[in-house]
Scaffold this active site. Structure first.
Site, PDB file in Angstrom:
ATOM      1  CE  LYS A  89      -3.836  -1.781   2.765  1.00  0.00           C
ATOM      2  NZ  LYS A  89      -4.782  -1.392   3.827  1.00  0.00           N
ATOM      3  CG  ASP A 123      -8.713   0.983   4.416  1.00  0.00           C
ATOM      4  OD1 ASP A 123      -9.429   0.148   3.818  1.00  0.00           O
ATOM      5  OD2 ASP A 123      -7.482   0.848   4.548  1.00  0.00           O
ATOM      6  N   GLY A 128     -16.781  -5.031  12.919  1.00  0.00           N
ATOM      7  CA  GLY A 128     -16.048  -4.359  11.847  1.00  0.00           C
ATOM      8  C   GLY A 128     -16.070  -5.067  10.505  1.00  0.00           C
ATOM      9  CE1 TYR A 183     -12.504 -10.021   8.365  1.00  0.00           C
ATOM     10  CE2 TYR A 183     -12.004  -7.675   8.482  1.00  0.00           C
ATOM     11  CZ  TYR A 183     -11.891  -8.901   7.843  1.00  0.00           C
ATOM     12  OH  TYR A 183     -11.154  -8.987   6.706  1.00  0.00           O
ATOM     13  CB  ALA A 187      -1.184   5.228  17.234  1.00  0.00           C
ATOM     14  CB  THR A 235       4.867   2.743  20.599  1.00  0.00           C
ATOM     15  OG1 THR A 235       5.043   1.331  20.685  1.00  0.00           O
ATOM     16  CG2 THR A 235       6.200   3.425  20.376  1.00  0.00           C
TER      17      THR A 235
HETATM   18  P1  ATR Z   1      -1.807  -1.898  11.267  1.00  0.00           P
HETATM   19  O1  ATR Z   1      -1.146  -1.317  10.059  1.00  0.00           O
HETATM   20  O2  ATR Z   1      -2.681  -3.090  10.970  1.00  0.00           O
HETATM   21  O3  ATR Z   1      -2.481  -0.890  12.132  1.00  0.00           O
HETATM   22  P2  ATR Z   1       0.563  -1.879  12.898  1.00  0.00           P
HETATM   23  O4  ATR Z   1       1.002  -0.658  12.190  1.00  0.00           O
HETATM   24  O5  ATR Z   1       1.570  -2.923  13.189  1.00  0.00           O
HETATM   25  O6  ATR Z   1      -0.595  -2.575  12.103  1.00  0.00           O
HETATM   26  O7  ATR Z   1      -0.170  -1.447  14.253  1.00  0.00           O
HETATM   27  C1  ATR Z   1      -0.687  -2.339  15.147  1.00  0.00           C
HETATM   28  C2  ATR Z   1      -1.283  -1.590  16.337  1.00  0.00           C
HETATM   29  O8  ATR Z   1      -1.595  -2.532  17.357  1.00  0.00           O
HETATM   30  C3  ATR Z   1      -0.318  -0.589  16.966  1.00  0.00           C
HETATM   31  O9  ATR Z   1      -1.065   0.461  17.540  1.00  0.00           O
HETATM   32  C4  ATR Z   1       0.341  -1.443  18.059  1.00  0.00           C
HETATM   33  O10 ATR Z   1       0.924  -0.722  19.104  1.00  0.00           O
HETATM   34  P3  ATR Z   1       2.445  -0.226  18.973  1.00  0.00           P
HETATM   35  O11 ATR Z   1       2.438   0.978  18.088  1.00  0.00           O
HETATM   36  O12 ATR Z   1       2.870   0.087  20.364  1.00  0.00           O
HETATM   37  O13 ATR Z   1       3.219  -1.378  18.374  1.00  0.00           O
HETATM   38  C5  ATR Z   1      -0.874  -2.208  18.544  1.00  0.00           C
HETATM   39  N1  ATR Z   1      -0.490  -3.431  19.275  1.00  0.00           N
HETATM   40  C6  ATR Z   1      -0.062  -4.584  18.742  1.00  0.00           C
HETATM   41  N2  ATR Z   1       0.193  -5.482  19.722  1.00  0.00           N
HETATM   42  C7  ATR Z   1      -0.078  -4.868  20.904  1.00  0.00           C
HETATM   43  C8  ATR Z   1      -0.027  -5.244  22.285  1.00  0.00           C
HETATM   44  N3  ATR Z   1       0.360  -6.479  22.648  1.00  0.00           N
HETATM   45  N4  ATR Z   1      -0.378  -4.343  23.230  1.00  0.00           N
HETATM   46  C9  ATR Z   1      -0.777  -3.103  22.875  1.00  0.00           C
HETATM   47  N5  ATR Z   1      -0.858  -2.674  21.583  1.00  0.00           N
HETATM   48  C10 ATR Z   1      -0.508  -3.531  20.621  1.00  0.00           C
END
Ligand code: ATR
Length: 281
Positions: free
Chosen positions: A71, A107, A248, A227, A137, A162
């Site tokens: 993407k 989206d 969703g 989902y 985020a 994060t």
């Molecule tokens: P996508 O593009 O599908 O949104 P991504 O960019 O990897 O995928 O983002 C995944 C989201 O899930 C992020 O907000 C991530 O938090 P971080 O930015 O801190 O990585 C969150 N996420 C994934 N695993 C998590 C966990 N175990 N606890 C809290 N947040 C989590």
């Protein structure tokens, strides 16, 4: 002789799991359109070559969908992109216009249209009292922030593990979005009108924090872009605490509508028949 049928593609790596051929195939059949929509399997480094072939006309497609991990590359490689794609930083739909390859991102539309279907009261009635809590985020969060701001939410609390990622998005999306550390979510839920999980938490039943949805505003709604399962643990918890929930799955169906219209010239409908078919297919 040139084939009169219009063709569209979906590509990603991997791509076999994509539901998009089923969705577009259903509409092509339903609307009796002479067209095809098929998955194009590319190597992980094969996307730029594919775009070059599209530009030169070596492959006959009106356009198509792009999914992970292409993407962002699609965003870079199209000739033109619209304002939504610019804001989201990723292109999931490509179409031709005036001899150019154009990129958009559907989206945010899909997210809003799904809520319009399942919980039409989600749109803020008054700009003064419209608070949303967004959990996560990552990449998916951008489209949700775009949709929420467009719908008129004036207070969006963005929580992420994060913090710096949430801060970056808050900077980009302006004063209605504020970034917070993830352990403050319960505080943010107080009097909020909408909760959206945009993180991968809860996918395939993985654990999620047990949030205090009961403190949300009267008539509040919780939704989840995950989902699998349809009723995620976030939604299960919200439901138990008396909050209206919206799954969703429809986002996947609705985000496909604008692309279909670009390629095949007819605007398809998301119906219960389609939903049941794709859920069971
Ligand atoms: P996508 O593009 O599908 O949104 P991504 O960019 O990897 O995928 O983002 C995944 C989201 O899930 C992020 O907000 C991530 O938090 P971080 O930015 O801190 O990585 C969150 N996420 C994934 N695993 C998590 C966990 N175990 N606890 C809290 N947040 C989590």
């Amino acid at each position: 002789m040139k084939n009169a049928a219009k063709n569209a593609f979906v590509t990603g790596f991997p791509i076999k799991q994509s539901k998009s051929p089923l969705i577009h195939g259903f509409w092509l059949n339903d609307l009796n359109i002479d067209g095809t929509y098929r998955a194009v399997e590319l190597a992980e480094d094969g996307f730029s070559e594919f775009i070059a072939q599209l530009k030169s006309g070596d492959v006959e497609f009106e356009g198509g969908n792009v999914t992970m991990p292409f993407k962002e590359e699609a965003f870079q490689l199209v000739d033109e992109r619209d304002a939504i794609a610019e804001k989201i930083g990723a292109v999931n739909t490509i179409y031709r216009k005036d001899g150019k390859l154009c990129g958009t991102n559907t989206d945010a539309y899909g997210f809003a249209a799904n809520l319009d279907d399942l919980a039409p009261q989600w749109r803020p009635k008054s700009q003064n009292s419209s608070k949303a809590v967004v959990f996560g985020a990552g990449g998916a969060s951008r489209a949700i922030l775009f949709a929420l701001i467009e719908a008129g939410f004036n207070e969006i609390a963005l929580y992420n593990r994060t913090l710096s990622r949430a801060e970056t998005l808050a900077d980009e999306f302006g004063p209605s979005v504020t970034a917070y550390q993830i352990d403050g979510v319960d505080h943010g839920l107080k009097n909020a009108d909408l909760f959206v999980n945009t993180s991968s938490l809860g996918m395939h039943g993985t654990p999620v924090p047990d949030l205090n949805f009961a403190s949300m505003a009267e008539g509040a709604i919780a939704t989840d872009i995950v989902y699998h399962p349809l009723k995620t643990k976030f939604l299960e918890n919200a439901d138990k605490q008396g909050i209206a929930i919206a799954d969703g799955f429809g986002m996947l169906l609705h985000q496909a509508v604008p692309g279909f219209e670009h390629w095949f010239g007819a605007r398809p409908k998301v119906t219960k028949t389609l939903r049941d078919k794709i859920l069971n297919g």
